[in-house]
Design a protein around this motif. Sequence first.
Motif, PDB file in Angstrom:
ATOM      1  N   ASN A   1     -41.098  43.276  32.952  1.00 28.05           N
ATOM      2  CA  ASN A   1     -40.119  42.932  31.904  1.00 28.05           C
ATOM      3  C   ASN A   1     -40.095  43.981  30.789  1.00 28.05           C
ATOM      4  N   LYS A   2     -41.219  44.698  30.645  1.00 31.32           N
ATOM      5  CA  LYS A   2     -41.271  45.762  29.622  1.00 31.32           C
ATOM      6  C   LYS A   2     -40.744  47.087  30.169  1.00 31.32           C
ATOM      7  N   GLY A   3     -40.287  47.073  31.428  1.00 32.76           N
ATOM      8  CA  GLY A   3     -39.672  48.288  31.989  1.00 32.76           C
ATOM      9  C   GLY A   3     -40.554  49.103  32.912  1.00 32.76           C
ATOM     10  N   VAL A   4     -41.699  48.552  33.328  1.00 34.21           N
ATOM     11  CA  VAL A   4     -42.622  49.293  34.205  1.00 34.21           C
ATOM     12  C   VAL A   4     -42.212  49.110  35.669  1.00 34.21           C
ATOM     13  N   THR A   5     -42.239  50.201  36.437  1.00 32.04           N
ATOM     14  CA  THR A   5     -41.992  50.138  37.884  1.00 32.04           C
ATOM     15  C   THR A   5     -43.337  50.207  38.599  1.00 32.04           C
ATOM     16  N   PHE A   6     -43.594  49.250  39.495  1.00 31.72           N
ATOM     17  CA  PHE A   6     -44.852  49.237  40.245  1.00 31.72           C
ATOM     18  C   PHE A   6     -44.627  49.728  41.672  1.00 31.72           C
ATOM     19  N   LYS A   7     -45.528  50.576  42.132  1.00 26.76           N
ATOM     20  CA  LYS A   7     -45.560  50.951  43.553  1.00 26.76           C
ATOM     21  C   LYS A   7     -46.955  50.599  44.052  1.00 26.76           C
ATOM     22  N   ILE A   8     -47.077  49.384  44.559  1.00 29.00           N
ATOM     23  CA  ILE A   8     -48.381  48.848  44.984  1.00 29.00           C
ATOM     24  C   ILE A   8     -48.546  49.073  46.489  1.00 29.00           C
ATOM     25  N   GLY A   9     -49.787  49.269  46.919  1.00 33.31           N
ATOM     26  CA  GLY A   9     -50.028  49.524  48.343  1.00 33.31           C
ATOM     27  C   GLY A   9     -49.535  50.915  48.726  1.00 33.31           C
ATOM     28  N   THR A  10     -49.488  51.811  47.752  1.00 32.94           N
ATOM     29  CA  THR A  10     -48.989  53.173  47.959  1.00 32.94           C
ATOM     30  C   THR A  10     -49.999  54.151  47.382  1.00 32.94           C
TER      31      THR A  10
ATOM     32  N   PRO B   1     -53.650  46.790  47.966  1.00 33.62           N
ATOM     33  CA  PRO B   1     -52.480  45.940  48.214  1.00 33.62           C
ATOM     34  C   PRO B   1     -52.045  45.087  47.020  1.00 33.62           C
ATOM     35  N   THR B   2     -52.756  45.177  45.917  1.00 33.16           N
ATOM     36  CA  THR B   2     -52.393  44.392  44.736  1.00 33.16           C
ATOM     37  C   THR B   2     -52.783  45.152  43.465  1.00 33.16           C
ATOM     38  N   ALA B   3     -52.082  44.861  42.373  1.00 35.07           N
ATOM     39  CA  ALA B   3     -52.524  45.350  41.068  1.00 35.07           C
ATOM     40  C   ALA B   3     -53.779  44.565  40.693  1.00 35.07           C
ATOM     41  N   LEU B   4     -54.554  45.075  39.754  1.00 37.74           N
ATOM     42  CA  LEU B   4     -55.826  44.446  39.325  1.00 37.74           C
ATOM     43  C   LEU B   4     -56.616  43.933  40.537  1.00 37.74           C
ATOM     44  N   PRO B   5     -56.993  44.843  41.465  1.00 38.66           N
ATOM     45  CA  PRO B   5     -57.683  44.409  42.695  1.00 38.66           C
ATOM     46  C   PRO B   5     -58.907  43.550  42.390  1.00 38.66           C
ATOM     47  N   GLY B   6     -59.046  42.464  43.145  1.00 40.97           N
ATOM     48  CA  GLY B   6     -60.204  41.576  42.980  1.00 40.97           C
ATOM     49  C   GLY B   6     -60.010  40.535  41.896  1.00 40.97           C
TER      50      GLY B   6
ATOM     51  N   ASP C   1     -34.643  59.915  18.847  1.00 38.89           N
ATOM     52  CA  ASP C   1     -33.240  59.667  19.245  1.00 38.89           C
ATOM     53  C   ASP C   1     -33.028  59.862  20.738  1.00 38.89           C
ATOM     54  N   VAL C   2     -33.846  59.166  21.509  1.00 36.66           N
ATOM     55  CA  VAL C   2     -33.748  59.240  22.974  1.00 36.66           C
ATOM     56  C   VAL C   2     -33.292  57.876  23.494  1.00 36.66           C
ATOM     57  N   ASP C   3     -32.390  57.886  24.475  1.00 37.75           N
ATOM     58  CA  ASP C   3     -31.928  56.639  25.096  1.00 37.75           C
ATOM     59  C   ASP C   3     -33.090  56.026  25.891  1.00 37.75           C
ATOM     60  N   PRO C   4     -33.550  54.791  25.538  1.00 41.94           N
ATOM     61  CA  PRO C   4     -34.686  54.175  26.241  1.00 41.94           C
ATOM     62  C   PRO C   4     -34.460  54.039  27.745  1.00 41.94           C
ATOM     63  N   GLY C   5     -33.210  53.994  28.158  1.00 46.36           N
ATOM     64  CA  GLY C   5     -32.890  53.862  29.589  1.00 46.36           C
ATOM     65  C   GLY C   5     -33.286  55.079  30.409  1.00 46.36           C
ATOM     66  N   LEU C   6     -33.561  56.198  29.724  1.00 45.13           N
ATOM     67  CA  LEU C   6     -33.936  57.431  30.438  1.00 45.13           C
ATOM     68  C   LEU C   6     -35.443  57.505  30.712  1.00 45.13           C
ATOM     69  N   VAL C   7     -36.223  56.639  30.052  1.00 40.59           N
ATOM     70  CA  VAL C   7     -37.694  56.702  30.178  1.00 40.59           C
ATOM     71  C   VAL C   7     -38.161  55.864  31.367  1.00 40.59           C
ATOM     72  N   LYS C   8     -39.067  56.438  32.144  1.00 39.30           N
ATOM     73  CA  LYS C   8     -39.623  55.706  33.295  1.00 39.30           C
ATOM     74  C   LYS C   8     -41.141  55.658  33.180  1.00 39.30           C
ATOM     75  N   ILE C   9     -41.704  54.459  33.364  1.00 33.14           N
ATOM     76  CA  ILE C   9     -43.162  54.315  33.503  1.00 33.14           C
ATOM     77  C   ILE C   9     -43.399  53.809  34.915  1.00 33.14           C
ATOM     78  N   VAL C  10     -44.123  54.607  35.716  1.00 31.36           N
ATOM     79  CA  VAL C  10     -44.359  54.243  37.122  1.00 31.36           C
ATOM     80  C   VAL C  10     -45.854  54.068  37.346  1.00 31.36           C
ATOM     81  N   ASN C  11     -46.232  52.906  37.857  1.00 27.48           N
ATOM     82  CA  ASN C  11     -47.646  52.646  38.160  1.00 27.48           C
ATOM     83  C   ASN C  11     -47.850  52.652  39.675  1.00 27.48           C
ATOM     84  N   ILE C  12     -48.776  53.474  40.135  1.00 27.83           N
ATOM     85  CA  ILE C  12     -49.020  53.631  41.575  1.00 27.83           C
ATOM     86  C   ILE C  12     -50.437  53.184  41.895  1.00 27.83           C
TER      87      ILE C  12
END
Length: 396
Positions: A222-231, A202-207, A187-198
Amino acid sequence: MSTVPRIVILGAGYGGVLTALRLQKELNYNEANVTLVNKHDYHYITTHLHMPAAGTDDPENARVNISKLIDEFKIDFVKSTVVQIKPVEKKVILEDGTLSYDYLVIGLGGEAETFGIPGLQQHAMNIRSINSVRLIREHIEYQFAKFKREPERRDYLTFVIGGAGFTGIEFIGELADRIPKLCKQFDVDPGLVKIVNIEAAPTALPGFDPELVDYAVQVLTNKGVTFKIGTAIKECKPEGVVLATGETIPAATVVWTGGIRGNRLVEQAGFEAMRGRVKVDPYLRTAQYENVFIVGDCSLLFNDEGKPFPPTAQIAMQQGVNCAFNLVASIRNQPLREFKFDNKGVVASLGKGEAVGIVFGKKLKGGFAAFMKKLIDMRYLYIIGGIGLVLRKGKL
């Protein structure tokens, strides 16, 4: 004294298992004594671990008992942990004994490469084994349970994944699929969940192919993942991660998938190694010892452009087959065969029914790529255990 050569294989990963299975097939009875050493009595399918880690599949589906794969009349299996390799003395020290060998195959697998980032070793989890993925799965569920008791702690619902290579991206896809179910369960609001990929590159899936990378990032966004690429992650603390930009992300869960190095036992044995990986000759032997072969994550091989091949299941399997051929040839005084990697392609899953890949030079995405991923998994099961194993585990 026995004149039968003794072959010892360390590790029952992709390279070790394929070496053992091919030797089992090619060697005649009493032509050699073959011993396979592994710390567990099962072989696990590393490319499947991201699913039980996220909780979208049972860990049992990622493992196969070694006794089901080997012929005990041809191969001795020793369940033990390797403590030390002594190539000069042709000995391997185990935690509960010593093995002597004439030929040694090192397939001990890799370890997480932390690149010296402070705190990663202590505070991040890794998708490296059946036990480590069980821990990640339990830990994720526990954070939801804890949040219900302390609803002000949003960091319990923040999941940081370091690294956007294949393992990272595949895990994120499964985790993004699992989150809605966990939200419903607790019973958790899905809007509170964060998935962060760091990802520091300079790109995801390098090469990987840029068009397919864009598709993968879009699907996961679209599934709610936040990307921080080049970080880059500058530090990992018990309460979260500090980025090179100075930003701090409070998170109770950090999963590190940012790289593999070879096994430290290889360096300690005196082999010339780079980050635990030993440069092998075209026959997969070490430069110092012609009777020592190295396959999988601990071996370092270069492509025609002079770049090292990434340590993948596909290359380890092909090395295992080639290594077995060369061991049989060595015993029979026949010519050895050079290892040539035949890249059949790669597919990265992005959660249920979604994937991207290049197979036989063709770009694939979406449902068809996901279907190909299943076929590749089944093909591997068939190679190691025949149709029986496919039928038992074929729902991969």
